[in-house]
Write a protein that holds these residues in place. Sequence first.
Motif, short mmCIF file in Angstrom:
data_model
loop_
_atom_site.label_atom_id
_atom_site.label_comp_id
_atom_site.label_asym_id
_atom_site.label_seq_id
_atom_site.Cartn_x
_atom_site.Cartn_y
_atom_site.Cartn_z
N GLU A 80 1.44 -5.34 0.09
CA GLU A 80 2.65 -4.53 -0.05
C GLU A 80 3.49 -4.58 1.16
OE1 GLU A 80 4.22 -2.35 -2.36
OE2 GLU A 80 5.74 -2.31 -0.81
N LEU A 81 5.02 -4.67 1.02
CA LEU A 81 5.76 -5.03 2.27
C LEU A 81 6.08 -3.70 3.02
CD1 LEU A 81 7.39 -7.17 3.76
CD2 LEU A 81 8.92 -7.11 2.23
N ASP A 82 6.32 -2.69 2.09
CA ASP A 82 6.83 -1.51 2.61
C ASP A 82 5.55 -0.79 3.50
OD1 ASP A 82 7.78 1.40 2.70
OD2 ASP A 82 8.87 1.09 1.15
N ALA A 83 5.90 -0.46 4.55
CA ALA A 83 4.93 0.21 5.72
C ALA A 83 4.66 1.59 5.17
CB ALA A 83 5.54 0.04 7.15
N ARG B 12 -13.73 -0.99 -2.09
CA ARG B 12 -13.52 -2.06 -2.75
C ARG B 12 -11.85 -2.44 -2.86
NH1 ARG B 12 -14.13 -1.40 -8.34
NH2 ARG B 12 -13.62 0.96 -7.93
N LEU B 13 -10.96 -1.92 -2.11
CA LEU B 13 -9.70 -1.95 -2.03
C LEU B 13 -9.37 -2.38 -0.66
CD1 LEU B 13 -6.65 -1.90 -3.13
CD2 LEU B 13 -6.56 0.54 -2.63
N GLU B 14 -8.55 -3.40 -0.51
CA GLU B 14 -8.02 -3.95 0.69
C GLU B 14 -6.51 -3.92 0.42
OE1 GLU B 14 -7.64 -7.81 3.68
OE2 GLU B 14 -9.39 -7.91 1.98
N VAL B 15 -5.73 -3.16 1.16
CA VAL B 15 -4.18 -3.02 1.34
C VAL B 15 -3.89 -3.80 2.56
CG1 VAL B 15 -2.27 -1.55 1.13
CG2 VAL B 15 -4.42 -0.78 0.17
N VAL B 16 -3.05 -5.11 2.26
CA VAL B 16 -2.61 -5.83 3.27
C VAL B 16 -1.02 -5.43 3.22
CG1 VAL B 16 -2.28 -8.34 3.67
CG2 VAL B 16 -4.16 -7.61 2.34
N GLU B 17 -0.69 -5.25 4.31
CA GLU B 17 0.89 -5.27 4.73
C GLU B 17 1.39 -6.36 4.98
OE1 GLU B 17 1.73 -2.31 7.62
OE2 GLU B 17 3.83 -2.83 7.73
#
Length: 276
Positions: free
Chosen positions: A57-60, A75-80
Amino acid sequence: MARQRLGQHFLVKGKILDRIAQAACGDHAALAIEIGPGRGALTERLLARADRVVAIELDAALVTYLRERWRGESRLEVVEANALDVDWSQWGRGVVAGNLPYYIATPIISRYVQGPGPPGQAVFLIQKEVAERITAKPGGREYGYLSVECQFFARTEYLFSVGPGAFQPPPKVDSAVIRLTPRTELPLHDTDGFTAFVSTCFRQKRKTLRNNLVGSCAPDLLASRPEISKRAEQLSVEEFVELYRALGHQVNPVEARSTIHNFSAAESETRRDSTS
Ligand code: SAH
């Protein structure tokens, strides 16, 4: 970047979210890579079907929201990041899913089909008109460079249409869900040369292949191919491959590459106009 510019139309119809997750993961996937998770409506469904989810996701502000919502969920990795700037193969082999930001849907799809890395199948919710072009058969108005590019690298399926009412806020255009399944074997190794060649063939869509290729091909070689009196939109992917094998090495690569560049710029202008 302003939110409008990020193509933020959140999908709110649960049934459609379920169908996208099902089409991408089947009953189970080891890894799902999600492009543009937003507030996590699809992410939630992917987590129910995949062992691991990587969400780019691009929006900080949304990244902060997602990390908070799933705090403690290993199990979830959120990549900015900008999805176009990261190598999707770094997490291993996985399926790809996303309600894509429409202003960059075509570059994301080109990126997906051309690699790097061997991703699994992808299910994307995109602008309906783009979905029709990606899955178009030769001979029709919708069939063009994007159709040949996608169908050369992948099997393409138009799964179903989605109206503006399924989103918050509703976009101005109709949408559709497509699935892309990468081909395990490509008929050519020189894929950059091939896509540049196809781009040259479609440079002026209404003109014959002869008209588009003259100047970058030896005339006697051109004359030896009966199909050059057709227009590019009449050729199947297999026929493009065959023509490229016969003529492709002749085409001036610098000229062909700049055609691709112009194509992408023109494409993103069109999308910005129709979705904003
Ligand atoms: N999947 C969500 C949101 C879809 S809207 C849902 O269905 O509800 C598109 C999302 O893509 C937004 O969250 C937007 O911030 C994000 N986005 C826009 N440009 C992006 C980019 N270049 N890379 C990654 N994400 C992007």
